[in-house]
Design an enzyme around this catalytic site. Structure first.
Site, PDB file in Angstrom:
ATOM      1  N   GLY A  43       0.789  -1.223   0.000  1.00 57.89           N
ATOM      2  CA  GLY A  43       0.000   0.000   0.000  1.00 57.89           C
ATOM      3  C   GLY A  43       0.823   1.277   0.000  1.00 57.89           C
ATOM      4  O   GLY A  43       0.272   2.363  -0.122  1.00 57.89           O
ATOM      5  N   ASP A  45       3.159   4.238  -1.364  1.00 56.88           N
ATOM      6  CA  ASP A  45       3.292   4.856  -2.679  1.00 56.88           C
ATOM      7  C   ASP A  45       4.748   5.147  -3.037  1.00 56.88           C
ATOM      8  O   ASP A  45       5.179   4.917  -4.156  1.00 56.88           O
ATOM      9  CB  ASP A  45       2.489   6.159  -2.728  1.00 56.88           C
ATOM     10  CG  ASP A  45       1.005   5.912  -2.478  1.00 56.88           C
ATOM     11  OD1 ASP A  45       0.481   4.917  -3.014  1.00 56.88           O
ATOM     12  OD2 ASP A  45       0.386   6.681  -1.734  1.00 56.88           O
ATOM     13  N   HIS A  70      17.184  11.930 -12.687  1.00 56.11           N
ATOM     14  CA  HIS A  70      16.404  10.711 -12.447  1.00 56.11           C
ATOM     15  C   HIS A  70      15.748  10.743 -11.065  1.00 56.11           C
ATOM     16  O   HIS A  70      16.303  11.300 -10.126  1.00 56.11           O
ATOM     17  CB  HIS A  70      17.301   9.475 -12.555  1.00 56.11           C
ATOM     18  CG  HIS A  70      17.526   9.036 -13.979  1.00 56.11           C
ATOM     19  ND1 HIS A  70      18.624   8.315 -14.373  1.00 56.11           N
ATOM     20  CD2 HIS A  70      16.784   9.217 -15.098  1.00 56.11           C
ATOM     21  CE1 HIS A  70      18.554   8.070 -15.668  1.00 56.11           C
ATOM     22  NE2 HIS A  70      17.445   8.608 -16.132  1.00 56.11           N
ATOM     23  N   HIS A  73      17.438  10.164  -7.874  1.00 47.65           N
ATOM     24  CA  HIS A  73      18.415  11.194  -7.479  1.00 47.65           C
ATOM     25  C   HIS A  73      17.766  12.534  -7.145  1.00 47.65           C
ATOM     26  O   HIS A  73      18.377  13.354  -6.471  1.00 47.65           O
ATOM     27  CB  HIS A  73      19.476  11.365  -8.569  1.00 47.65           C
ATOM     28  CG  HIS A  73      20.369  10.173  -8.694  1.00 47.65           C
ATOM     29  ND1 HIS A  73      21.646  10.144  -8.180  1.00 47.65           N
ATOM     30  CD2 HIS A  73      20.139   8.947  -9.206  1.00 47.65           C
ATOM     31  CE1 HIS A  73      22.168   8.940  -8.398  1.00 47.65           C
ATOM     32  NE2 HIS A  73      21.278   8.204  -9.023  1.00 47.65           N
ATOM     33  N   ASP A 159      25.615   8.822 -11.591  1.00 43.30           N
ATOM     34  CA  ASP A 159      25.462   7.664 -12.474  1.00 43.30           C
ATOM     35  C   ASP A 159      26.182   7.932 -13.777  1.00 43.30           C
ATOM     36  O   ASP A 159      26.102   9.028 -14.322  1.00 43.30           O
ATOM     37  CB  ASP A 159      23.982   7.430 -12.784  1.00 43.30           C
ATOM     38  CG  ASP A 159      23.189   7.027 -11.557  1.00 43.30           C
ATOM     39  OD1 ASP A 159      23.786   6.957 -10.473  1.00 43.30           O
ATOM     40  OD2 ASP A 159      21.974   6.793 -11.690  1.00 43.30           O
ATOM     41  N   ASP A 191      29.603   5.095  -8.634  1.00 45.21           N
ATOM     42  CA  ASP A 191      28.426   4.313  -9.050  1.00 45.21           C
ATOM     43  C   ASP A 191      28.798   2.834  -9.157  1.00 45.21           C
ATOM     44  O   ASP A 191      29.729   2.477  -9.886  1.00 45.21           O
ATOM     45  CB  ASP A 191      27.965   4.865 -10.410  1.00 45.21           C
ATOM     46  CG  ASP A 191      26.851   4.064 -11.066  1.00 45.21           C
ATOM     47  OD1 ASP A 191      26.301   3.152 -10.435  1.00 45.21           O
ATOM     48  OD2 ASP A 191      26.526   4.394 -12.234  1.00 45.21           O
ATOM     49  N   HIS A 364      24.490   2.482 -17.049  1.00 41.39           N
ATOM     50  CA  HIS A 364      25.579   2.374 -16.078  1.00 41.39           C
ATOM     51  C   HIS A 364      26.751   1.584 -16.653  1.00 41.39           C
ATOM     52  O   HIS A 364      26.554   0.595 -17.360  1.00 41.39           O
ATOM     53  CB  HIS A 364      25.090   1.681 -14.802  1.00 41.39           C
ATOM     54  CG  HIS A 364      23.969   2.396 -14.142  1.00 41.39           C
ATOM     55  ND1 HIS A 364      24.168   3.374 -13.192  1.00 41.39           N
ATOM     56  CD2 HIS A 364      22.633   2.308 -14.314  1.00 41.39           C
ATOM     57  CE1 HIS A 364      22.995   3.843 -12.795  1.00 41.39           C
ATOM     58  NE2 HIS A 364      22.047   3.211 -13.460  1.00 41.39           N
ATOM     59  N   HIS A 386      25.761   3.719  -4.517  1.00 36.70           N
ATOM     60  CA  HIS A 386      24.759   3.447  -5.549  1.00 36.70           C
ATOM     61  C   HIS A 386      24.743   1.972  -5.917  1.00 36.70           C
ATOM     62  O   HIS A 386      25.188   1.586  -7.000  1.00 36.70           O
ATOM     63  CB  HIS A 386      25.039   4.297  -6.792  1.00 36.70           C
ATOM     64  CG  HIS A 386      23.823   4.477  -7.672  1.00 36.70           C
ATOM     65  ND1 HIS A 386      23.312   3.472  -8.443  1.00 36.70           N
ATOM     66  CD2 HIS A 386      23.014   5.537  -7.851  1.00 36.70           C
ATOM     67  CE1 HIS A 386      22.250   3.912  -9.090  1.00 36.70           C
ATOM     68  NE2 HIS A 386      22.035   5.169  -8.745  1.00 36.70           N
TER      69      HIS A 386
END
Lengths: 548, 548
Positions: A43, A45, A70, A73, A159, A191, A364, A386
């Protein structure tokens, strides 16, 4: 006081990246991402990094500095700005464009000063000097950050991949990275997403080449679904579509928004006369349509899912049409994506996806690219960021191979407080760094106990026992009632359970047990046991004892 | 009356394969598989094909004929035998061994006559003649079935690949398939799992070669996790382990059972003196241990998951150990497998899995293998089976390429009744063919409505409103109480909700609305709306009105 680096998200996971740099009383936050809920987050979000450490910080933070646009980020920026005093938000031009729109939606445009990062310049932010370095990624305008403070140089890659033929010509600036290496990097935060994968990630241009092979052979509609922020992917599809005389229609709110921002800022080139609105598609022969749409992850209400289920107002696919899913399912989304593919195939479309056609490449870098970055930067110390633990560990292995001594490699966790001194990197402390759930309008009010209850309810449903008893003499008034939801029991079992509840209640009352809490506990245990014995199921048992 | 073919499971899905062949009043069932629940099947343990068509069949069925011992082909046999009158169950030797053990656990050993399929022989079963043909797959003793009846020849491939170097030397019998092709195949029912994948699946032997490269370099424990039925995978690991002087320990109930059966029947060769029991591992240096275990899908209570979470009584992994996950996650299991990998990496182990090392190959043939089968059998008609729709559609495309006319290709669904006449294949009717859920001890009692309720409960929890009113005059007696589980609301919201419930109740009672059902409906709607307005959440609202 030396520099402290505190990751609040993005370690041990792919998602919700957020790292705090502290120096001389000042603090900046690199990235403010969110994560999407996993199955067990019933449930929920959105998932945010817990920001209590920042919220409790006297004086707030000087700035949030974003590496690219993104969601993992920038997605928690609105929540960060609500909880933490932030003076400035720094980002490159496209990233700024994207977050302006996001902050506008949240009514937060004035909550911090938005400032543009210029690649190649050094920006003074409190005790820090921040220099963005161009990196290639699956969204334009991505940068690494060279952060100077307290006589030290930190490189935070953001990234990246080492794409030497990126669609916009904006290659990872290996020259500048080499210069930083010559200057002497004290700590690399790199990354780790593909640190386990051998070799090199293919260039984004490979996908354009696939489009050039696929599109000309098709006579029906061509639908390309990708991440809404993958501007280069969209551009490549558009370029091929235009060459073939197709009109372009963009479907899906987030993709339309991102395309608009990218076009306005000059990051995407789609001539106005090529674009058609979704409701004009009906007038166009299928062979002249190129549709770009959201839904590459099979998200329930996305454009592609609605198209797949024959539920989109503007577009129906049919035999002769081709759908290209130009993305890889994020782990956990596989079944949804497969469902969409099956539905589209059933409607008659040919569906090309990354399992069977070269229509996607990762954003990546793989092992050899990470090795190249390590070779260019020659960092004295490395902190893999990351990525899930296995990725961080693989990145640490690469650092060891590159000659970084063990004392210069740290596998930190969210909340670790990391310090670097004389090439040695250590975890010196720990701060709160959990997760904050967004559920409906609530931020942070849904905790583990609510999720545990939801999980319990989801397994075997709920069984409510309603018992009434007279206040005066403590006698039971009526036979207990049962209400079941999500639990299925035969009629005989329901009757047996009511009898058992009545029996337990009578026995307790006869024994002068009158305390409601005790009565409920006994009802809970005995009914739960009976149900388990008969069905091997454990619905949540909720006894309601009403005194009248 | 002509031959009717009725798939009851396995079409439009990977799982629960079951196909009925009817001829001259007789019926046989090819395979009786189960499927594992998907995310949306909350709390469900197993998913079976609905068998009402068979249960309602006068006279039951002559026989169930099994192509191989995987759960998606034999797992629903016990349930079938309980619901349907079956005279015989036919299978090859290893498959018989596996189902005997299964039927024994269910106390069903005497419910049908178990008979052995001899490869190369024709077995008369009622109106049918069934000839098993050797096929290579990821479990030994897999066969295709050449089924002759009513002057027609049907070939049902079961699962297969064209492995020309299988571990046991039991290649797919392309020679016999070619002979069947010369005889004239009226209808091919072919495995479609990898029909979308280009080229050829690699030989099982490739995995053994990977083991030969990986194992000698390791000085710590080696743990290999695979499907419990993958006898060849286990054999290859054991062979390499023995060469290196390691002892072999098998952990996980299902793998121990399968290994025992396979060893007893001669399908697996592990000298007794090489085997050690789990509780003897502690006395053995890590470098002398080879552990085979279940849990390659990250199943919650499996051996590997327990090892990963440091929760296994006999085995702990540490730095220097190597874990090989020799399987691919079934779609939907990715996150669990990743969790296990991360936990193992965190414990210090090096984890090799199919994303980064050649430690797994598929058991199903790719496009070129399916083309080879089509070329060998030259069927007049083709019905793709065993696969999601996209896979069936890709298989149909391969049949078209192979020259099968459109009238000879049918994309059927579970429940389709298919007939072949003069090379043309048609769906002539439809029978009931849904799913049956096994949940705890219940088979079939959990239906969609219970799942819908569980889903609702899982999203936002449950809110129970308890209101009491006096029977005599219909007056409300006390302020309504609230019980919330999995729903989180601020104290003020709870108080506001109680007030709202009290207000609604009073208003209704003042308006002489006394019917409990109506009171509950109104409470449900008004409280639900208030909660949604304040939180954007929709917990399940359950009003309990007690009359006293």
């Amino acid at each position: 006081m030396s520099v402290r680096i505190i990751p609040l998200g993005g370690l041990g996971e792919v998602g919700k990246n957020m790292t705090v740099y502290e120096s001389g009383g000042d603090a900046i936050v690199v990235d403010a991402g969110l994560a999407f809920p996993r199955d067990e987050h019933l449930g929920v979000d959105l998932v945010l990094p817990e920001m209590s450490y920042l919220a409790d910080r006297a004086g707030g933070v000087q700035a949030v500095v974003l590496t690219h646009g993104h969601e993992d980020h920038v997605g928690s920026l609105p929540y960060l700005l609500r909880q933490v005093r932030v003076q400035e938000v720094w980002a490159t031009r496209l990233t700024l464009g994207l977050i302006k729109s996001k902050l506008d939606e949240h009514g937060l445009l004035r909550s911090a000063e938005l400032r543009e990062l210029d690649v190649g310049k050094r920006h003074r932010i409190g005790a820090f000097e921040v220099e963005p370095v161009r990196m290639a990624h699956s969204i334009p305008d991505a940068v690494a950050l060279a952060i100077r403070t307290d006589g030290k140089l930190f490189v935070h890659t953001g990234d990246y991949k080492l794409d030497h033929t990126p669609v916009d010509g904006m290659k990872t600036d290996v020259g500048r990275l080499a210069e930083l290496g010559n200057e002497g990097v004290d700590l690399l935060l790199g990354d780790s997403t593909n640190a386990e994968r051998p070799g090199v990630t293919e260039s984004e241009r490979v996908v354009g080449e696939a489009f050039r092979q696929i599109f000309p052979l098709r006579s029906g509609r061509i639908v390309v679904s990708s991440f809404a922020s993958n501007v280069h992917r969209m551009q490549q599809a558009v370029d091929v579509g235009i060459d073939l005389g197709r009109k372009v229609c963009i479907i899906g709110r987030s993709m339309r928004k991102n395309a608009n921002i990218a076009r306005n800022l000059g990051y995407m080139n789609v001539p106005e006369d090529v674009l058609v609105k979704p409701d004009a598609l009906g007038e166009l022969p299928p062979g002249e349509q190129l549709i770009l749409c959201t839904g590459s992850q099979g998200e329930p209400l996305s454009a592609l899912t609605r198209i797949a289920y024959g539920d989109h107002p503007a577009l129906t696919v049919e035999r002769g049409d081709t759908v290209v899913i130009s993305a890889k399912p994020v782990p956990g989304n596989e079944l949804r994506v497969h469902d969409a593919i099956n539905r589209l195939a059933r409607a008659g479309a040919e569906v090309l996806h990354q399992e069977i056609a070269p229509v996607h490449v990762s954003g990546h870098g793989n092992k050899e690219e990470l090795r190249t970055i390590l070779a260019l930067l020659r960092p004295r110390a490395v902190m893999p960021v990351h990525g899930e633990f296995r990725m961080l560990a693989a990145h640490a292995e690469l650092a060891r191979d590159a000659g970084v001594p063990a004392s210069g490699i740290v596998l930190a966790e969210n909340g670790s407080v990391v310090e670097v001194e004389n090439g040695s990197v250590r975890i010196v402390d720990e701060v709160e760094a959990g997760v904050t759930f967004v559920d409906g309008l609530g931020v942070g009010d849904v905790k583990d106990v609510a999720l545990r209850d939801r999980r319990h309810l989801s397994e075997d449903g709920v069984l409510i026992i309603v018992a009434t008893l007279a206040k005066r003499d403590g006698g039971a008034i009526a036979r207990p009632e049962l209400i079941a939801r999500g639990f299925t029991g035969a009629d005989e079992l329901i009757e047996e359970t009511r009898d058992e509840a009545g029996r337990v209640l009578r026995e307790l009352l006869d024994g002068d047990v009158l305390e409601i809490k005790l009565l409920q506990e006994h009802l809970h245990d005995s009914v739960g046991q009976l149900i388990y014995d008969r069905t091997r199921r454990r619905p949540m048992i909720l006894p309601v004892v009403v005194e009248v």
